[in-house]
Design a protein around this motif. Structure first.
Motif: not given
Length: 179
Positions: A136-156
């Motif tokens: 939010s502070s950088i892009y003014g956006e909020k993640a509406v969904k987070l999908v696990h990819l691998d390890g500790d990585f998520y697609q927002a």
């Protein structure tokens, strides 16, 4: 009996004939070294204790944070250790430093320790909230969904024109994200 040394947040215990506790803070390295040199400690323990004291970096928290957030200019982007400042400020650097030293890490190697915390820092229970604050502070956006990819990585995903669209990939451990 045990002889304990608290060294920059590290608790070191040595078995000796008489029990004495020495506490170390950033200002009394000399006191610990002289205590370790006392005749109460066997030469093997003395050697290990002096090695441990000389392997400690009392400024590690400041140095590793500065290295991660402001250093590394001489490295290409792909080789940089990257963290969100918000996430890095939540890490218990001293606890991880204790584990790093106990596992044989070089206490004076700031980059080595930075790599260690990047691989071993616990994922914060509120990492999603912390990530959304940064997003939010950088892009003014909020993640509406987070999908696990691998390890500790998520697609927002964010909402754009009423649709969920992929926006950035984030590390749940470091908070670093990129598009």
């Amino acid at each position: 009996m045990k002889k304990k040394f608290i060294i920059s947040g590290l608790l070191m215990t040595f078995m000796v004939g008489l029990g004495t506790t020495y506490y170390y803070n950033r200002s009394n390295t000399k006191d610990v070294k002289s205590a370790v040199s006392s005749s109460l400690i066997s030469s093997k323990i003395h050697e290990k204790a002096l090695l441990a004291v000389s392997n400690i970096n009392p400024n590690i928290e400041k140095q590793v944070k500065d290295y991660i957030l402001n250093g590394q200019q001489n490295l290409p982007e792909a080789k940089k250790i990257k963290w969100s400042k918000t996430f890095l400020d939540k890490v218990d650097i001293n606890e991880l430093y204790s584990k790093y030293i106990a596992s044989g890490g070089n206490g004076k190697d700031v980059r080595g320790f930075a790599e260690y915390i990047t691989a071993n820092a616990p994922i914060q229970s509120n990492w999603k909230d912390l990530f959304n604050e940064d997003l939010s502070s950088i892009y003014g956006e909020k993640a509406v969904k987070l999908v696990h990819l691998d390890g500790d990585f998520y697609q927002a995903y964010v909402n754009k024109d009423g649709k969920e669209v992929r926006f950035v990939v984030v590390s749940a451990r470091t908070g670093y994200f990129h598009g």
